[in-house]
Design a protein around this motif. Structure first.
Motif: not given
Length: 388
Positions: A1-13
């Motif tokens: 199961e894959v959770g929702e992305p964090f803020k840091e991951e969104k910023a990096v993406a």
């Protein structure tokens, strides 16, 4: 199961999406953007997350750490791995190309056989040398001339297909973007457009001074557009009048770049252009063409004379090399040759070297010789007596 992305991951993406170089192509009937893994790793290593702050450690220290983080982004479906499939040409096209190549090769062989039967080997060699020299000169000229168009490199076409193994690898692997956030510039432009439309619909509620100012601005803009249209028509009429009066010899354009595909300021410069296309201009063109032809002809004659001089120099060199071996003997015999030549000249003065002479003639010649000797003795004795 894959959770929702964090803020840091969104910023990096988001940083990757707008800073990593991407290309667009079609995949499964949709237009998609893709990037290469090695470029994404380089982009993240140059980002702010690769620099350590005062209290925290850097998020990206090595390429392996970037690859691990990108694997997390891939699992959270920011992008997915794709496979490059090179497009192959259909069999019909390949067969047609092969048949054309065979036909062309057969025609070339026939032409060559006809030419070989009609010409000698010497003429062939000379023509081949001249063609090679001309080809080398043309290539040098093409390379030297600026602005020459280069040959287009044929790029092989490919298509993208989803990969079975969804893993992020550092290299030339291709990854297609799923995450497509809205850029700040597009958001700002859309907001300005919405505000402008709302303000235009609320024009009756504007203050009286603003409405008067907008009215005068709109009238001024309309007058400017009308003046440009009138200028465009007037310049054409002026050109026609001058062209008809001068019989097509004078071409005068006022504001020649007014309707050209240039910038606003460049459309008003230069102010005018004038060209004379009369008999003198034709004569000048003909003289230039003739001078160019004469130069070409002179250069060709010079090249032919240089070739002849080279051939003559080669033949003289071979002759000199052949005569060098016997040079010593000839130098040694020069004195004897000169003596023989002198003797032959003296003998040719008499003219009777090898004629048959009778006994009576011999006796007469001997008597004459004795008389000449006696006369010489008398002449010698005469001055000696005078001196005494």
């Amino acid at each position: 199961e894959v959770g929702e992305p964090f803020k840091e991951e969104k910023a990096v993406a988001k940083y990757l999406r707008f800073n990593c170089p991407t290309k667009s192509t079609n995949m499964m009937g949709h237009r998609v953007d893709y990037f290469i893994a090695s470029k994404a790793v380089d982009c993240l290593l140059d980002s702010k997350w690769a620099k350590a702050k005062k209290g925290d450690e850097a998020l990206f220290t090595t390429r392996e750490s970037v690859v691990d983080y990108c694997n997390r982004l891939l699992k959270k479906q920011f992008f997915h791995r794709a496979l490059k499939v090179m497009k192959m040409k259909p069999d019909k096209d390949t067969k047609k190309e092969k048949e054309k190549g065979k036909a062309e090769s057969g025609k070339e062989e026939e032409k060559k056989s006809k030419k070989e039967s009609g010409k000698d080997e010497k003429t062939k060699k000379e023509k081949e040398k001249e063609k090679k020299k001309d080809g080398e000169k043309d290539e040098c000229k093409k390379d030297d001339t600026p602005g020459t168009p280069k040959k287009k490199e044929t790029k092989r076409k490919f298509k993208l297909e989803p990969h079975e193994d969804q893993v992020f690898l550092d290299g030339n692997e291709v990854y297609v973007w799923i995450y497509d956030p809205v850029h700040f510039k597009t958001f700002a432009m859309g907001l300005v457009l919405v505000i402008a439309v709302i303000a235009a619909t609320l024009f009756p509620l504007w203050p009286a001074e603003m409405r008067v100012g907008v009215y005068y601005l709109s009238v001024g803009a309309g007058c400017f557009v009308a003046s440009i249209l009138l200028l465009a028509v007037a310049r054409c009429i002026l050109f026609l009048i001058i062209w008809l009066i001068t019989g097509g010899r004078h071409h005068f354009w006022f504001l020649p770049n007014l309707t050209a595909d240039v910038g606003f300021i460049d459309s008003f410069r230069p102010l005018y252009t004038h060209e004379y296309k009369g008999p003198k201009a034709d004569l000048k063109k003909e003289e230039k063409a003739e001078s160019k032809k004469q130069q070409k002809y002179d250069s060709e004659e010079k090249s032919d004379s240089e070739k002849k001089e080279e051939e003559d120099g080669k033949t003289e060199g071979t002759r000199n090399s052949g005569t060098d071996g016997s040079g010593g003997e000839r130098h040694s015999d020069t004195d004897s040759d000169r003596r023989e030549d002198d003797r032959s000249q003296h003998s040719s003065g008499n003219g009777n070297d090898f004629e048959m002479i009778t006994k009576e003639e011999l006796e007469q010649q001997t008597d004459e010789g004795d008389c000449e000797e006696e006369e010489e003795e008398d002449t010698e004795s005469g001055p000696s007596h005078g001196k005494s």
